[in-house]
Design a protein around this motif. Structure first.
Motif, PDB file in Angstrom:
ATOM      1  N   VAL A   6      19.308 -17.858  -3.936  1.00  0.00           N
ATOM      2  CA  VAL A   6      19.443 -17.028  -2.744  1.00  0.00           C
ATOM      3  C   VAL A   6      20.933 -16.762  -2.562  1.00  0.00           C
ATOM      4  O   VAL A   6      21.770 -17.514  -3.080  1.00  0.00           O
ATOM      5  N   CYS A   7      21.250 -15.700  -1.826  1.00  0.00           N
ATOM      6  CA  CYS A   7      22.624 -15.166  -1.834  1.00  0.00           C
ATOM      7  C   CYS A   7      23.722 -16.170  -1.507  1.00  0.00           C
ATOM      8  O   CYS A   7      24.576 -16.472  -2.334  1.00  0.00           O
ATOM      9  N   THR A   8      23.762 -16.654  -0.267  1.00  0.00           N
ATOM     10  CA  THR A   8      24.955 -17.329   0.231  1.00  0.00           C
ATOM     11  C   THR A   8      25.291 -18.618  -0.515  1.00  0.00           C
ATOM     12  O   THR A   8      26.425 -18.785  -0.979  1.00  0.00           O
TER      13      THR A   8
ATOM     14  N   HIS B 294      21.332 -21.110   3.307  1.00  0.00           N
ATOM     15  CA  HIS B 294      21.504 -19.671   3.460  1.00  0.00           C
ATOM     16  C   HIS B 294      21.688 -19.381   4.947  1.00  0.00           C
ATOM     17  O   HIS B 294      20.816 -19.669   5.761  1.00  0.00           O
TER      18      HIS B 294
ATOM     19  N   HIS C 199      29.055 -11.856   1.724  1.00  0.00           N
ATOM     20  CA  HIS C 199      27.966 -12.719   2.202  1.00  0.00           C
ATOM     21  C   HIS C 199      28.353 -14.193   2.225  1.00  0.00           C
ATOM     22  O   HIS C 199      27.536 -15.068   1.946  1.00  0.00           O
TER      23      HIS C 199
ATOM     24  N   GLN D 160      13.897 -17.234  -4.240  1.00  0.00           N
ATOM     25  CA  GLN D 160      13.833 -18.559  -3.622  1.00  0.00           C
ATOM     26  C   GLN D 160      13.113 -19.614  -4.447  1.00  0.00           C
ATOM     27  O   GLN D 160      13.467 -20.787  -4.411  1.00  0.00           O
TER      28      GLN D 160
ATOM     29  N   TRP E  39      17.349 -26.179  -3.629  1.00  0.00           N
ATOM     30  CA  TRP E  39      16.916 -25.434  -2.445  1.00  0.00           C
ATOM     31  C   TRP E  39      16.918 -26.420  -1.285  1.00  0.00           C
ATOM     32  O   TRP E  39      16.024 -27.250  -1.155  1.00  0.00           O
TER      33      TRP E  39
ATOM     34  N   THR F  73      17.149 -23.030   4.747  1.00  0.00           N
ATOM     35  CA  THR F  73      17.703 -21.761   5.211  1.00  0.00           C
ATOM     36  C   THR F  73      17.771 -21.763   6.722  1.00  0.00           C
ATOM     37  O   THR F  73      16.983 -22.431   7.391  1.00  0.00           O
TER      38      THR F  73
END
Length: 457
Positions: A57-59, A79, A108, A297, A370, A373
């Motif tokens: 995921v991006c951040t 995130h 981001h 994700q 992970w 978020t």
């Protein structure tokens, strides 16, 4: 070539896509969309065929990219967090080595307003504004935090909280901005320039009039759903939705490829191609209907496997394939290694610069995190490793625990996590996962301990 632009001190151009999966390039075997410019880059450089996102995921990925450290270590575990001042980044390393550093496009890594960030006329600052202390050490700045709006994007520049609007289509305009900036660079100090595209990430913002995959008109009719060849793990019930989604996704990729071609042409026309290291990559992939899922994700191949291309004429082999396991954390140290830029100690990333295109085992596995978020992606914590052959996932939730043999089962249709016949394999992989978590500086989560095959579960 000036004294400061020695062959071992090349310019650096990072071209950074968002949500582009490994499988979506012609050089990776894609049959639906033509990517001639990206394929040219692969043919003229080295294609890393075993590159994986350490956090899909991006951040958190971007924080790891910039620092060479896992998200749990550099203060961006979720995130929605941001990269605080005080983190030493690749921009600082290149500045110390005498490079001029610059950034264009999506960042981001600054504070956000919420889960739907769309630049609009009532700008409040968080969408486009990135405070100079939050720019990761880059000197020349033409960036925005996040837009997700391809026809209404603002960026920040200088120290005033003032929006600068991109004219026209975002991906084209960001390329224009980079080319204008680079064309104005005089001879002298080498440069390190990052172009952070938002494409092929879908648009968002809640406006039903805005298509999810907006492109200039000439790209709109390139793909028809009935012509899309799906991967072998898209369930029948998801096929129609997947084909519709992928038509839009591939149209964004076609436009991205054209813009990469513009950058490569400029390097040729200016005579800078021979003295510029070009690195193309993405932060994570997209599921595109595989396993009935749409976005990212998850630790499936479509989500975690990323394109990664290095081109440096005269230094790297043409048409090379780097089969060694590569993490997104490795992009920073490998780039620095190719430029002779000293690295700070204790990075989690590995420098592949001396062996790009060669066999070896600099890594036994890639750790994929992970942690969670702050927004809308769901609460499903897991830790995973990707080895050369296997994917192993220890998760809090039973249905996310996985063990795949990717050689025998490339579409990941047979989960062996609960198979007694694979217990010894699982023990070995679990030990590797625990070791990788510990090396990342994170305490091993309780749910990982509970998944230990030797715990009596």
């Amino acid at each position: 070539m000036t004294d400061r632009q020695q062959p071992d001190r090349p310019n650096v151009l990072w071209i950074f896509a968002d949500q582009l999966r490994y499988h979506a390039l012609g050089s990776s075997g894609e049959v639906n969309v033509l990517t001639p410019n990206l394929d040219r880059l692969a043919e003229e450089g080295v294609r890393c065929s075993a590159a994986f996102s350490q956090y899909p995921v991006c951040t958190p990925f971007r924080a790891g990219l910039m620092t060479g450290r896992h998200a749990s270590h550099c203060g961006v575990p979720l995130h929605g967090d941001f990269l605080a001042p005080g983190n030493d980044t690749i921009a600082h390393a290149f500045r110390r080595a005498g490079y001029r550093t610059s950034y264009v496009g999506k960042w981001h890594l600054a504070p956000e307003r919420g889960s739907h960030m769309v630049s609009d006329a009532g700008w409040a600052g968080e969408d486009f504004w990135v405070h100079p202390r939050l720019r990761g050490g880059f000197e020349d700045w033409f960036g925005f935090n996040v837009s997700n709006n391809y026809y209404r994007t603002f960026y920040s520049h200088g120290e005033r909280v003032e929006p600068h609007r991109l004219e026209g289509y975002q991906t084209d305009a960001l390329t224009d901005l980079s080319l204008d900036y680079l064309s104005g660079r005089g001879e002298g100090e080498p440069w390190f320039h990052v172009l952070g595209y938002e494409t092929p990430h879908p648009a968002s913002g809640g406006d039903p009039r805005v298509p999810r995959y907006p492109v200039p008109e000439r790209f709109e009719q390139l793909f028809e759903p009935n012509d899309i060849a799906l991967r072998g793990n898209v369930p029948e019930a998801s096929e129609d939705a997947a084909r519709e989604q992928l038509c839009g996704y591939y149209s964004l990729i076609a436009n991205l490829d054209e813009n990469v071609g513009r950058l490569l042409d400029w390097l040729d026309e200016t005579g800078l191609a021979e003295q510029t290291l070009v690195v193309f990559f993405s932060d994570h992939g997209e599921m595109g209907g595989s396993h009935g899922l749409r976005n990212k994700q998850m630790p499936y191949e479509e989500s975690i496997r990323i394109p990664l291309l290095f081109r440096l004429p005269g230094r790297l082999p043409s048409g090379g394939e780097h089969r060694q396991l590569t993490s997104g954390l490795d992009i920073y140290p490998t780039t620095a290694g190719l430029c002779g830029v000293p690295l700070p100690p204790d990075l989690h990333g590995v420098d592949h610069s001396a062996s790009l295109g060669e066999d070896g085992d600099l890594r036994s596995s890639v750790l994929i995190q992970w942690l969670g978020t702050r927004f809308t992606f769901g609460d499903h914590p897991y830790r995973a490793i990707r080895t050369r052959r296997h994917t192993y996932v220890a998760a809090r939730d039973d249905d996310l625990c996985m063990l795949f043999d990717n050689d025998a089962d490339p579409f990941q249709l047979r989960n062996h996590f609960s198979s007694g016949a694979h217990l010894d394999l699982r023990r070995g992989l679990h030990g590797e996962l625990v070791s990788m978590i510990q090396r990342s500086g994170e305490a091993v989560p309780d749910f990982v301990h509970r998944r230990d095959p030797g715990s009596g579960e």
